[in-house]
Design an enzyme around this catalytic site. Structure first.
Site, mmCIF file in Angstrom:
data_model
loop_
_atom_site.group_PDB
_atom_site.id
_atom_site.type_symbol
_atom_site.label_atom_id
_atom_site.label_comp_id
_atom_site.label_asym_id
_atom_site.label_seq_id
_atom_site.Cartn_x
_atom_site.Cartn_y
_atom_site.Cartn_z
ATOM 1 N N GLU A 181 17.798 47.948 -84.226
ATOM 2 C CA GLU A 181 17.907 48.964 -83.158
ATOM 3 C C GLU A 181 16.857 50.050 -83.314
ATOM 4 O O GLU A 181 17.167 51.243 -83.330
ATOM 5 C CB GLU A 181 19.317 49.556 -83.135
ATOM 6 C CG GLU A 181 20.368 48.538 -82.706
ATOM 7 C CD GLU A 181 21.747 49.150 -82.478
ATOM 8 O OE1 GLU A 181 22.017 50.251 -82.994
ATOM 9 O OE2 GLU A 181 22.553 48.512 -81.776
ATOM 10 N N GLU A 380 24.248 41.312 -81.436
ATOM 11 C CA GLU A 380 25.447 42.151 -81.569
ATOM 12 C C GLU A 380 26.086 42.288 -80.202
ATOM 13 O O GLU A 380 25.393 42.453 -79.200
ATOM 14 C CB GLU A 380 25.123 43.573 -82.080
ATOM 15 C CG GLU A 380 24.671 43.651 -83.501
ATOM 16 C CD GLU A 380 24.416 45.093 -83.963
ATOM 17 O OE1 GLU A 380 25.063 46.023 -83.440
ATOM 18 O OE2 GLU A 380 23.560 45.266 -84.835
HETATM 19 P P1 P53 Z 1 29.632 51.586 -84.503
HETATM 20 C C1 P53 Z 1 25.013 53.323 -81.194
HETATM 21 C C2 P53 Z 1 24.984 52.639 -79.971
HETATM 22 C C3 P53 Z 1 24.929 51.273 -79.956
HETATM 23 C C4 P53 Z 1 24.899 50.568 -81.154
HETATM 24 O O1 P53 Z 1 28.479 50.733 -83.791
HETATM 25 C C5 P53 Z 1 24.906 51.231 -82.350
HETATM 26 C C6 P53 Z 1 24.978 52.623 -82.383
HETATM 27 C C7 P53 Z 1 24.991 53.364 -83.673
HETATM 28 O O2 P53 Z 1 26.300 53.713 -84.001
HETATM 29 O O3 P53 Z 1 24.821 50.618 -83.545
HETATM 30 C C8 P53 Z 1 24.964 49.225 -83.715
HETATM 31 O O4 P53 Z 1 29.768 51.038 -85.867
HETATM 32 C C9 P53 Z 1 24.499 48.940 -85.125
HETATM 33 C C10 P53 Z 1 25.603 48.577 -86.070
HETATM 34 C C11 P53 Z 1 26.873 49.281 -85.657
HETATM 35 C C12 P53 Z 1 27.287 48.732 -84.297
HETATM 36 O O5 P53 Z 1 26.258 48.922 -83.349
HETATM 37 O O6 P53 Z 1 29.130 52.975 -84.477
HETATM 38 O O7 P53 Z 1 23.454 47.997 -85.188
HETATM 39 O O8 P53 Z 1 25.193 48.876 -87.370
HETATM 40 O O9 P53 Z 1 27.906 49.171 -86.557
HETATM 41 C C13 P53 Z 1 28.556 49.347 -83.754
HETATM 42 O O10 P53 Z 1 30.855 51.367 -83.680
#
Ligand code: P53
Length: 483
Positions: A181, A380
């Site tokens: 990201e 993801e």
């Molecule tokens: P969490 C922000 C917006 C979209 C994805 O996020 C993001 C974030 C940062 O928080 O991160 C990705 O755990 C990232 C992972 C993360 C996952 O999304 O905040 O690549 O490391 O855990 C989900 O709910």
């Protein structure tokens, strides 16, 4: 000709799941591992930011130190993923296991051996590792000694790390991504993003926007060099960019809103423009000149970018967003993500306020395909939610099944109707882990439940959720059976 209802994804489609080292391994100081930036982030809560502390401080809770102890339990965990039929497993290599400080000459053999063992365990079940090099976990020493990606020196440290792991795992890993990201830091006002992406804590006299462009540039150069090194080591390697794909719609058809949404998209996706096209987009070259940003970008750098284009586009997709022009706004403005987004009244949100928009995934895949013409990999996707472990060990997470089903449905449409070339799909946090944004355990994404909560209870036992059985059927039917 087959019709949509009979259609299934390509035979070699990579179904799997995704995690990141710092969010599940724990063992933060085991095997000579160095301190990473994730190790100095405290536990937050829904709506409460994590603190970034000056080193480790007594009395603070650092959830990544233990996480779910995957470091010691991975054989059992991989076995569970294999039971679902995983074809691939996306994780990251903790940079601090390989170079504990980041600026050493020699790698740490114990760390290298750990990933050899982990990858062998995956390959035993026919699960191919998909590897992110840098996922919010750079060595903390590089922050203290060099100011993180403020410094051009990072390029050398990163490429040394990349070369070591490319060589070591030359026969075990095919798909790689450079920076997770990388475009989160487009939201440069958020302390969290500049720190997790680039190890930068902005001082009062510094312009965070300038720092973001400088760090992004050094990272783009480092990424392009890594692509070249990888292809020299193994021409079969596939090296991807990795962006957080959040399409930003205009709030209305009012031309100002439309222009603003275009600018928001440019601001978020220039990173991928550079990694895919090997050159800066014209708007950004003009912007840097007009704003007198005075960035350190050399002609040699521009040649590196041209020679190190990525092979595919990895991206996360959780949500969409909406922007509206402010009244009487000069649209030559700086895009400020933390001030410029407005709610989408057509969508429901998760308990953490993330708008749920499955069609946005199809829209995003089309937008990315038109812009980049590259194979895509959805690395993801998922729903962070509170789960309840029943007395009998079951977890009824129908909401998660619905979320994933609706997104896979749109993904299939993008492949069948819109011709998108899609390599695979790996839902986030396939096993419950520590949230990146909040440091919580209670914000769960998993198909496997991990018995650990934010109140200090932790047997760390694993349980299969309803979504576990559902996803196993999805994979078994290669995406035909979503019920
Ligand atoms: P969490 C922000 C917006 C979209 C994805 O996020 C993001 C974030 C940062 O928080 O991160 C990705 O755990 C990232 C992972 C993360 C996952 O999304 O905040 O690549 O490391 O855990 C989900 O709910």
């Amino acid at each position: 000709m087959e019709n949509y209802n009979q259609f299934s994804l390509p035979k070699d489609f990579l179904w799997g799941g995704a995690v990141a080292a710092h969010q599940l391994e724990g063992a933060w100081n085991v095997g000579n591992k160095g301190l990473s930036i994730a190790d100095v982030m405290t536990q937050g809560a829904n709506g409460v930011e994590r603190k970034i502390t000056d080193g480790i401080q007594k009395g603070e809770i650092y959830p990544n130190h233990e996480a779910i102890d995957f470091y010691h339990r991975y054989p059992d965990d991989i076995k569970l993923l294999a039971e679902m039929g995983f074809k691939c497993f996306r994780t990251s290599i903790a940079w601090t296991r390989i170079f504990p400080l980041g600026d050493e000459d020699q790698p740490n053999e114990e760390g290298l051996q750990f990933y050899d063992d982990l990858f062998d365990e995956c390959l035993k079940y026919g699960i191919q590792p998909v590897i992110t090099l840098s996922h919010f976990e750079m060595p903390y020493h590089l922050v203290e000694a060099y100011g993180g990606w403020r410094s051009r020196k990072m390029i050398g440290f990163f490429t040394k790390f990349a070369r070591v792991v490319f060589q070591r795992y030359v026969d075990k890993v095919k798909y790689w991504m450079t920076f997770n990201e990388i475009n989160n830091q487009a939201n440069f006002d958020a302390r969290f993003s500049l720190f997790t992406n680039s190890g930068i804590l902005t001082r009062k006299d510094e312009d965070p926007e300038r720092l973001m462009y400088q760090a992004g540039h050094y990272e783009a150069v480092a990424s392009a060099l890594a692509v070249q090194i990888a292809h020299q080591i193994n021409s079969e390697f596939q090296i991807g960019a990795m962006i957080a794909m959040i399409p930003i719609y205009p709030a209305t058809p009012k031309p100002d809103d439309v222009l603003k949404s275009e600018r928001a998209m440019q601001s978020r996706y220039w990173f991928a423009d550079v990694q895919v096209n090997g050159r800066y987009p014209d708007w950004l070259t003009a912007y840097e000149r007009n704003q007198n940003l005075g960035l350190d970008i050399t002609l040699a750098d521009l040649d590196v970018l041209k020679a190190g284009k990525v092979d595919y586009l990895g991206f996360s997709y959780y949500m969409s967003a909406v922007t509206a022009a402010h009244k009487d706004e000069n649209l030559d403005y700086k895009y400020r993500e933390n001030q410029d987004l407005v709610p989408n009244t057509y969508l429901e949100s998760s308990d953490w306020g993330w708008p749920i928009d499955p069609e946005g995934l199809r829209y995003a895949m089309n937008w990315l395909n038109d812009r980049y013409h590259l194979p895509q990999f959805i690395v993801e996707n998922g729903l962070g939610a509170v789960d309840h472990l029943e007395k009998d060990g079951s977890v009824h997470d129908q909401y998660r099944i619905s979320y994933l089903r609706d997104h896979i449905e749109q993904m299939k449409r993008a492949v069948y109707y819109d011709g998108v070339d899609l390599i695979g799909y790996t839902p986030w946090g396939c096993i419950d882990l520590v949230s990146a944004g909040t440091g919580e355990m209670d914000k769960r994404y998993g198909l496997v439940y991990v018995d650990k909560d934010d109140q200090g209870h932790a047997s760390l036992k694993r349980y299969k959720k309803d979504s576990f059985y559902w996803y196993a059927k999805v994979i078994e039917s290669n995406g035909s059976d979503l019920n």
